[in-house]
Design a protein around this motif. Structure first.
Motif, PDB file in Angstrom:
ATOM      1  N   UNK A  27       4.479   9.697  -5.937  1.00 24.96           N
ATOM      2  CA  UNK A  27       5.140  10.549  -5.287  1.00 24.96           C
ATOM      3  C   UNK A  27       4.013  11.161  -4.004  1.00 24.96           C
ATOM      4  N   UNK A  28       4.441  12.123  -3.562  1.00 26.52           N
ATOM      5  CA  UNK A  28       3.742  12.523  -1.669  1.00 26.52           C
ATOM      6  C   UNK A  28       3.143  14.025  -2.473  1.00 26.52           C
ATOM      7  N   UNK A  29       2.842  14.303  -1.349  1.00 23.05           N
ATOM      8  CA  UNK A  29       1.921  15.654  -1.666  1.00 23.05           C
ATOM      9  C   UNK A  29       3.193  17.119  -2.104  1.00 23.05           C
ATOM     10  N   UNK A  30       4.664  16.830  -1.534  1.00 22.41           N
ATOM     11  CA  UNK A  30       5.233  17.550  -1.562  1.00 22.41           C
ATOM     12  C   UNK A  30       6.045  16.707  -1.950  1.00 22.41           C
ATOM     13  N   UNK A  31       7.202  17.191  -3.036  1.00 22.65           N
ATOM     14  CA  UNK A  31       7.990  16.574  -4.097  1.00 22.65           C
ATOM     15  C   UNK A  31       9.638  15.750  -3.165  1.00 22.65           C
ATOM     16  N   UNK A  32       9.497  17.359  -2.161  1.00 25.69           N
ATOM     17  CA  UNK A  32      10.512  16.817  -1.109  1.00 25.69           C
ATOM     18  C   UNK A  32      10.401  16.010   0.182  1.00 25.69           C
ATOM     19  N   UNK A  33       8.636  15.621   0.148  1.00 22.62           N
ATOM     20  CA  UNK A  33       8.776  14.444   1.153  1.00 22.62           C
ATOM     21  C   UNK A  33       8.767  13.087   0.544  1.00 22.62           C
ATOM     22  N   UNK A  34       9.420  11.452   1.522  1.00 26.95           N
ATOM     23  CA  UNK A  34      10.174  10.884   0.775  1.00 26.95           C
ATOM     24  C   UNK A  34       8.767   9.807   1.562  1.00 26.95           C
ATOM     25  N   UNK A  35       8.695   9.967   2.744  1.00 29.87           N
ATOM     26  CA  UNK A  35       8.016   9.349   3.723  1.00 29.87           C
ATOM     27  C   UNK A  35       6.452  10.076   4.293  1.00 29.87           C
ATOM     28  N   UNK A  36       5.239   8.943   4.764  1.00 32.08           N
ATOM     29  CA  UNK A  36       3.582   9.775   5.357  1.00 32.08           C
ATOM     30  C   UNK A  36       3.733   8.345   5.957  1.00 32.08           C
ATOM     31  N   UNK A  37       3.064   8.271   6.929  1.00 33.70           N
ATOM     32  CA  UNK A  37       2.666   7.198   7.848  1.00 33.70           C
ATOM     33  C   UNK A  37       1.216   7.987   8.464  1.00 33.70           C
ATOM     34  N   UNK A  38       0.394   7.097   8.358  1.00 35.76           N
ATOM     35  CA  UNK A  38      -1.180   7.495   8.833  1.00 35.76           C
ATOM     36  C   UNK A  38      -1.093   6.332   9.757  1.00 35.76           C
ATOM     37  N   UNK A  39      -1.656   6.745  11.361  1.00 42.16           N
ATOM     38  CA  UNK A  39      -2.353   5.026  11.710  1.00 42.16           C
ATOM     39  C   UNK A  39      -3.694   5.036  12.624  1.00 42.16           C
ATOM     40  N   UNK A  40      -3.941   4.639  12.950  1.00 42.54           N
ATOM     41  CA  UNK A  40      -5.235   4.014  14.081  1.00 42.54           C
ATOM     42  C   UNK A  40      -4.949   3.366  15.086  1.00 42.54           C
ATOM     43  N   UNK A  41      -4.611   4.398  16.741  1.00 37.15           N
ATOM     44  CA  UNK A  41      -5.023   3.576  18.006  1.00 37.15           C
ATOM     45  C   UNK A  41      -6.151   3.665  18.431  1.00 37.15           C
ATOM     46  N   UNK A  42      -6.019   3.034  19.406  1.00 39.19           N
ATOM     47  CA  UNK A  42      -7.006   2.048  20.417  1.00 39.19           C
ATOM     48  C   UNK A  42      -7.028   3.095  21.662  1.00 39.19           C
ATOM     49  N   UNK A  43      -8.025   3.053  22.705  1.00 37.08           N
ATOM     50  CA  UNK A  43      -7.162   3.827  23.831  1.00 37.08           C
ATOM     51  C   UNK A  43      -8.562   3.327  24.939  1.00 37.08           C
ATOM     52  N   UNK A  44      -8.433   3.652  25.957  1.00 43.17           N
ATOM     53  CA  UNK A  44      -9.495   2.703  26.465  1.00 43.17           C
ATOM     54  C   UNK A  44     -10.748   3.999  27.099  1.00 43.17           C
ATOM     55  N   UNK A  45     -11.745   4.093  26.819  1.00 39.70           N
ATOM     56  CA  UNK A  45     -12.266   4.654  26.874  1.00 39.70           C
ATOM     57  C   UNK A  45     -13.124   5.903  28.331  1.00 39.70           C
TER      58      UNK A  45
END
Length: 135
Positions: free
Chosen positions: A117-135
């Protein structure tokens, strides 16, 4: 720009991801917290997995734009899907988005976990990410 590749020392990826991604010098990493399929007003995009997944990717794209980044700047994604029954809708939506975001097949590193399960019963998907950008 981050580099993605698949060394020949092990088998090819079993899905749409790269075994390695490398963030070059002069880039900073920004972590995107787990996103769910909510619309800008806070309501859920829909009860079905595909609608939620499409909305998650839309939200991620908006977040990326807010820091001057694009989907090609993502170096790692982690997806959490609430049960095996959600995989089909997730894959359908992900494949449609990836066809637009990564037409050359240069996918970021990615992990997929099927969870109870996720944080709430109505949620089916969760996606997290890492992005790299120029300083």
């Amino acid at each position: 720009m981050a580099r993605a590749w698949n060394p020949s020392v092990i088998g090819a990826p079993v899905g749409k991801y790269s075994h390695f991604t490398e963030v070059p010098a002069g880039y900073r990493q920004i972590h995107i917290a787990g996103q769910v399929g909510t619309l800008p007003h806070g309501g859920l995009a829909g009860p079905d997995v595909a609608a939620q997944t499409h909305q998650i990717f839309s939200n991620i794209k908006v977040l990326l734009a807010s820091i001057g980044a694009e989907p090609s700047d993502l170096v790692k994604l982690t997806s959490f899907v609430a049960g095996i029954s959600c995989l089909r809708g997730y894959y359908e939506a992900r494949d449609a988005v990836y066809a637009d975001w990564y037409p050359e097949g240069n996918f970021p590193a990615h992990s997929l976990a099927v969870v109870l399960a996720l944080a709430k019963p109505e949620l089916s998907v969760e996606i997290e990410g890492i992005v790299a950008i120029p300083e």
